[in-house]
Structure formats: C-alpha cells, structure tokens
Design a protein around this motif. Structure first.
Motif, mmCIF file in Angstrom:
data_model
loop_
_atom_site.group_PDB
_atom_site.id
_atom_site.type_symbol
_atom_site.label_atom_id
_atom_site.label_comp_id
_atom_site.label_asym_id
_atom_site.label_seq_id
_atom_site.Cartn_x
_atom_site.Cartn_y
_atom_site.Cartn_z
ATOM 1 N N GLU A 1 0.661 -1.122 0.119
ATOM 2 C CA GLU A 1 0.089 -0.196 0.017
ATOM 3 C C GLU A 1 0.955 1.251 0.003
ATOM 4 O OE1 GLU A 1 -3.226 0.464 2.485
ATOM 5 O OE2 GLU A 1 -3.721 -1.571 2.731
ATOM 6 N N TYR B 1 -0.104 -6.458 -7.625
ATOM 7 C CA TYR B 1 -0.967 -6.003 -6.701
ATOM 8 C C TYR B 1 -2.107 -7.112 -6.595
ATOM 9 C CZ TYR B 1 1.218 -1.487 -5.723
ATOM 10 O OH TYR B 1 2.386 -0.881 -5.208
ATOM 11 N N TRP C 1 -3.284 -9.038 -3.377
ATOM 12 C CA TRP C 1 -4.253 -8.788 -2.723
ATOM 13 C C TRP C 1 -5.339 -9.557 -2.806
ATOM 14 C CZ3 TRP C 1 -3.818 -2.576 -3.489
ATOM 15 C CH2 TRP C 1 -2.639 -2.144 -2.749
ATOM 16 N N THR D 1 -4.654 2.367 -2.038
ATOM 17 C CA THR D 1 -5.454 1.621 -1.062
ATOM 18 C C THR D 1 -6.096 0.323 -1.604
ATOM 19 O OG1 THR D 1 -7.093 3.127 -1.971
ATOM 20 C CG2 THR D 1 -6.016 3.709 0.125
ATOM 21 N N ARG D 2 -5.897 -0.966 -0.648
ATOM 22 C CA ARG D 2 -6.420 -2.184 -1.112
ATOM 23 C C ARG D 2 -7.829 -2.256 -0.920
ATOM 24 N NH1 ARG D 2 -4.065 -6.267 3.337
ATOM 25 N NH2 ARG D 2 -3.272 -4.483 4.921
#
Lengths: 227, 227
Positions: B145, B167, B171, B222-223
DNA sequence: CTAATAGTGTCTTTGAGACAGTATACT
DNA sequence: AGTATACTGTCTCAAAGACACTATTAG
C-alpha cells in the motif's frame, strides 16, 4: 552449534512536558558502567519473549492499564555486547504520563529524557541502543498515522485537545485544532464520548472521551504537510 | 544464565501463475521429518543475523538482483522447538519469478506453494511456521500500500500491467486498469520510463518501466474498496 | 467586558473510483 | 474488419487544509 545469550530491551516512550520522552537507566555494572542505556535484561530459561518484556517493564515503571507493548526488531550483530554473543529482542512500549520511574536491580538510576536530546546527539546510549531507540521512535511516529495508538499515551479519559497534544509532541509540529477535532470525532470507533466534561484548560469545558474499539484508522491522520 | 539456539527462518514470496506463492522445504531429518517447513537454519558463531538470512536465501534460490529482504519478527516461545530453547528471527523476502528452487542440504525437497493453500488450511507447516507465514503475508500485503515494494516481484523492466498483476495477486482482487495506470504513473519517483516498449500481451505495446528511487508512496495505493 | 479554549460550518483543492473514449498492436 | 490491450480524459464524491464564526468557561 553456537549458543547465544538472549535479552529483551525496551524503548519506553511517554509524553512529559509536552515532549516525547524515553525511559533510560544508568548502568550499575560493566560494561558501559555509568552510561545510560535502555532498560532490559536476560530472558529466563522458561520465559516467553513477550513475558520477559512485560517483566522488565514492570521492574522499571509502576505499570498499569493503558500500556501498549509491541515487538520492534531484533539486533544480533556479532560484537554488539562484549560479554558474549548476544541477540536482543527490542520492544516498544507507550505509556501514559506517570510518576518518576524506579531503578531496577541492575540500574543505578532511571530517568525520563527527551528523545530530541538523543536525536540531536547531545546524549548517547550504551551498546547499539541509539539505533534501537531511533527505530522505536520512527515506529511510534509512523503508527500514530494509521492506528489509534496515541490514546495509549493518555489517561483513561481525555479530551480532544490532550490527544492532539500527543500528536504534536510525537511529530514535533502543530496541528490545526479544528481540523483535528473534526477528523478524530468523525472517525467512527476511534473515540467514545463518556458524557462527562473537563474544564482543566481554562476555556469552555471539553467533552471527555475514552478509547474506542477501532484498531486501524482509515483514512489515516497524515503527519506530512500540516500547519 | 540460560543459553539459546538462534535460527533464521525465511518467508520467501513470489508471484507464479498470477498467484502469491511461498517457498517451502520438506524436512529431511527429525523433528517433523517429511513435513513442509519454511527454509531456515542456525545462525553461525560470527555471523550477523541479516547475513544468515541472505545465506539461507542463497542456498534455496538462485538469488540475483531485485530481492527485497526485511526482518519480520522474532519468535521464541518455550517449547516451539523440541531440540531445545530456540529463538528464531524471521525474515520476509520478495523475489521475482524464477525457475524451480533447489533443495538445501537439510531439505529433501523445495517447492513453491500458493499461500491460499495455507490460509485455507489445506496445507500446514512444521513448528510455528504457519503463524510466521501468516505474519509475513500480512506484512507483504500491507507494505504494497505505502511502499513501491511490488516492483521487487518484477523483473528489472516491466509494464504497468505486470505491476498491476502483482497487486492483484497479492491482494486477491482486481484493480481498475485505468485508475491504476494513472495512479502509478503520476506518482513521481515510483516508476522510471525506459523508453523501450513491450508487446508481450497481444495488444498495443506497453511502455517499459524500471523501479524509481521513491521509498514511500504518498498518498498510498489503497487495497480497501476497489472494484 | 476580555481572554482562552471548545466546537461547527464553509470554501477550495486533491485524489479516488467509475467509466467513456482514443491509440496501436495482433489475427 | 474485429479484438485485445494501452492510455487519456471527464465526472462525481470524499476528505484534507485553511479559516470564519459561534459557544462556554475563567477572571
């Protein structure tokens, strides 16, 4: 197979006189006799690392509720301790303002010192403790951004202004009281109103809050570019 | 004074088949003979902790440039290793996709396994390695992040789509390609254009980038709530 | 009254998320 | 042509930063 000594060392931070201060002890025995160092000691034969950290913390401070203790990092460079190959697990503790600390059995004295004295090089610590302290301070500064950890420095009930004072002391710069107030009170779960008010600061009485149940602040409070 | 054994254990993560995978070894000797475990081993008498971690990493992987290695945490519960009181310093390594790993001297085999197999409980590890792995995965997810660390999973030159794939794999959910592209290319210092292009994916050729000099992503990626 | 602090509202700017639309390759 | 991927632009909404203004205490 090589055998090691294992110790815990503590970076205990608090806010006193609106400044971030760290607990240091004066070494009673060699090596580094008479120098300042972080509190710490050997881990017992059947003792968990975290239990050892709590034990050392209790020996130096009248420990109560509201303490935050987390593992920081482990340091094990050969030669870092002249007594033998020693690995130390460092812990970060954030405690509310309290009375003067008591020296443990291995310490000649214990005292709070402003972290800026170490950052500016006016004071130094034994072993590699300057490095450990620097890592602990950085961790604390970073965690205030995205966790409700600042409350660990506060008494059980506190005002928004007190909380803001924590941020200002840790980060070393001022925050806008109005934007800060909006930010923390609108962040659901961060603060719980108690209904009571406090009138300590000579102005309009302030609402008292308790720590909320939140554990991650999203969006975070940014330290970057505030007034 | 109690003496300890000190080991290092490695959580080595990579992206293979668009999934986050971890390097595990099959234990050749007791205890836990035949079980999967994290690669690791004893720290040498005059060896620094980080050097020991690099050594273990080199024994299991054909390690090259672009590796990220950072200390994760230290685990020292009494009884965690039946051979004696052992403290292990865990390290997190993020490596680009590579050929199959080679088993070290203490391992019967080495293999990449999807982390979801461990998270779902379909596979388990010896000692307290499940907990260490979980901590490593969470650290990796969190660090993507606010740090440019995803590039550590990539070859030296890569496209924005490859980076986005990292990513998404770490995630576990999709990101909007257009917003992601804008985010990473507008973030000064994150990526450096090489001038070259790549045409691997069957569409319009993509600009190739190198890792930039940035070390903290502000504002973060931001995830939380992406499509 | 003034001074001080607590708390609200409002404006501007930045950036995230959603998504239309254009560019350039392969088949 | 059609399809896939790369990339740009535009709209909306949320939240940060700046700051005017009101509220409630002490002296």
């Amino acid at each position: 197979m090589q055998e090691f000594f294992v110790t815990v060392d503590l970076v205990v931070l608090t806010i006193r006189d609106d400044r971030l201060q760290v607990l240091v002890v004066e070494r009673k025995y060699p090596p580094y006799q008479g120098d300042w160092a972080l509190p710490g000691g050997y881990v017992g034969a059947e003792e968990d690392l975290e239990a050892a950290a709590y034990r050392e913390l209790a020996e130096e401070t009248a420990i109560g509720a509201g303490v935050h203790l987390e593992q920081l990092a482990t340091y094990g460079e050969p030669g870092r301790d002249p007594r033998g190959r020693t690995v130390t697990v460092a812990w970060l503790a954030l405690v509310p303002e309290m009375r003067d600390p008591s020296a443990g059995t291995d310490a000649a004295a214990a005292a709070w010192r402003p972290v800026e004295d170490f950052e500016a090089g006016r004071l130094t610590l034994a072993f590699d403790h300057d490095r450990i302290l620097a890592d602990g301070i950085e961790r604390a500064r970073a965690k205030l951004e995205y966790s409700p950890l600042a409350a660990a420095f506060c008494p059980p009930e506190f005002t928004v202004a007190q909380l803001r004072g924590i941020y200002e002391a840790v980060w070393g710069h001022r925050l806008d009281p109005r934007n800060f107030h909006r930010k923390v009170t609108r962040s659901a779960g961060f603060l719980e109103p108690t209904g009571r008010t406090s009138t300590v600061d000579g102005g309009r009485p302030a609402q008292l809050y308790r720590r909320g149940s939140l554990d991650t602040l999203n969006p975070p409070i940014t330290r970057a570019t505030q007034a």
